[in-house]
Design an enzyme around this catalytic site. Structure first.
Site, PDB file in Angstrom:
ATOM      1  N   ASP A 145      15.381 117.116 -18.963  1.00 10.07           N
ATOM      2  CA  ASP A 145      15.965 116.578 -20.194  1.00 10.07           C
ATOM      3  C   ASP A 145      15.044 116.730 -21.398  1.00 10.07           C
ATOM      4  OD1 ASP A 145      17.919 115.378 -21.746  1.00 10.07           O
ATOM      5  OD2 ASP A 145      17.264 113.336 -21.293  1.00 10.07           O
ATOM      6  N   GLU A 162      16.253 122.553 -18.506  1.00 13.83           N
ATOM      7  CA  GLU A 162      16.085 121.896 -19.809  1.00 13.83           C
ATOM      8  C   GLU A 162      14.610 121.710 -20.162  1.00 13.83           C
ATOM      9  OE1 GLU A 162      18.452 118.629 -21.233  1.00 13.83           O
ATOM     10  OE2 GLU A 162      20.236 119.386 -20.224  1.00 13.83           O
ATOM     11  N   ASP A 191      20.594 122.586 -11.921  1.00  7.02           N
ATOM     12  CA  ASP A 191      21.615 121.714 -12.498  1.00  7.02           C
ATOM     13  C   ASP A 191      22.880 122.548 -12.621  1.00  7.02           C
ATOM     14  OD1 ASP A 191      23.262 120.058 -13.895  1.00  7.02           O
ATOM     15  OD2 ASP A 191      21.976 119.855 -15.662  1.00  7.02           O
TER      16      ASP A 191
END
Length: 362
Positions: free
Chosen positions: A128, A158, A271
């Protein structure tokens, strides 16, 4: 992984030294507290044609040729499209045009019996980086957890340039490969120093509006051929067509690698942003690590806003977005979630995703 005692001791010494250096990251361990279907029956045949064409990035004439063979069952038609070798070229064209082939390997084929006592651990984590809040502190926490868990292989998603230093510092323990550093965000594969890297490829999904790629690392561990495929598929429900096409392309790549490299160990994950109904038939011999480990509900949801409050606007949602598939002579797996510790100094978690960690053995 196995290697000389000197190498193992040297790496362990570095890991302990780094753990001491980042001791300023205080992590409070919390107690662990304990989604849509295709509307097949309510859709007209015309709607099914349109839906199939949108999801697969084909046309309605092509859609009809498959749907009529499965009694106009949309779910079955999608399974046929994404699972059949006959449509591999069409799937590839939908994602990025003609794809490159992986060279076949001449490595010796090892059996489970040959690998008794051998283990490989793989962690995958969306860290994130796009959320700038407490980013440096969170990246220090990510690095701290990685060093404590000490996986042999690490897939990251990310990743961003800003406050990347804690991740870059892991290069004393790992060889680090970034997909497209300098982009808004990207992926990374980290492998133990005992992993012999032969090739690193990055395939850019031409149907992506989110800079998404498939990162492939080819190498070996003690003579065992290994392929690592890390990806971050298109996000959100409205981008299901692109995501399904990307997932189908990745599975075709896995199928191609397995066919050309018998006995190789293949790991594909990241992901994936998948909803369960979007998972099409995977290649024979390829397993989902969470399912193979027993499908424990305690480790099912990797994006869980009931337990993780980093994204407060999404409270009430929980999904199994992060997944790991594998094929090869290591036929058993243990599966855990990591990163569920709240950081004391900023009262948030290292990421809005939990990390998945799987240990494979014979």
């Amino acid at each position: 992984m196995s290697n000389s005692d000197d190498e193992i001791q040297e790496i362990e010494a570095k890991r302990q030294k780094m753990s001491q250096e980042d001791s300023e990251v205080e992590i409070e361990i919390l107690d662990e507290p304990e989604q849509g279907k295709l509307k097949n029956s309510s859709m007209s045949d015309e709607q099914k044609l349109h839906e199939f064409a949108i999801i697969t990035a084909t046309d309605e004439a092509f859609a009809q040729s498959i749907l009529q063979d499965v009694d106009w069952d949309l779910k079955k038609a999608l399974d046929v499209f994404y699972g059949s070798e006959a449509f591999a070229e069409a799937r590839s064209a939908a994602v990025m045009g003609a794809s490159s082939s992986m060279a076949s390997s001449g490595a010796a084929v090892m059996t489970a019996e040959d690998l008794k006592g051998f283990e490989v651990s793989v962690m995958s984590w969306n860290i994130d980086g796009l959320d700038g809040r407490s980013l440096l502190t969170r990246m220090k926490a990510v690095a701290h957890i990685v060093k404590n868990v000490n996986p042999d292989i690490l897939f990251l998603q990310e990743v961003v340039d800003r406050d990347l230093a804690p991740i870059d510092k892991l290069q004393s323990l790992y060889k680090i490969y970034y997909s497209n550093k300098g982009c808004q965000y990207y992926t990374a594969i980290l492998v133990s120093k005992m992993f012999d890297v032969e090739k690193h490829d990055v395939i850019h999904f031409q149907n992506s509006g989110m800079y998404r790629t498939l990162q492939i690392l080819e190498g070996s561990i003690g003579g065992l051929k290994v392929f690592l495929l890390n990806t971050h598929l298109e996000s959100t429900r409205e981008h299901r067509p692109q995501r399904c096409a990307q997932f189908g392309f990745c599975m075709d790549k896995v199928r191609e690698i397995i066919a050309q490299n018998p006995g190789a160990l293949v790991f594909f994950g990241g992901d994936l942003n998948l909803r369960d109904e979007e998972v099409s038939r995977v290649p024979d011999g390829v397993k989902d690590a969470w399912e193979a480990a027993g499908s424990d509900n305690k480790t099912k949801f990797t994006w869980d806003t009931f337990k993780n409050d980093n994204k407060q606007g999404f409270h009430g949602a929980k999904m199994r977005f992060d997944r790991l598939y594998w094929s090869g002579p290591l036929d058993k797996v243990k599966f855990t979630l990591e990163g569920r510790q709240r950081i004391r100094s900023c009262l948030c978690f290292p990421s809005d995703h939990w990390a998945i960690n799987a240990t494979f053995f014979a």
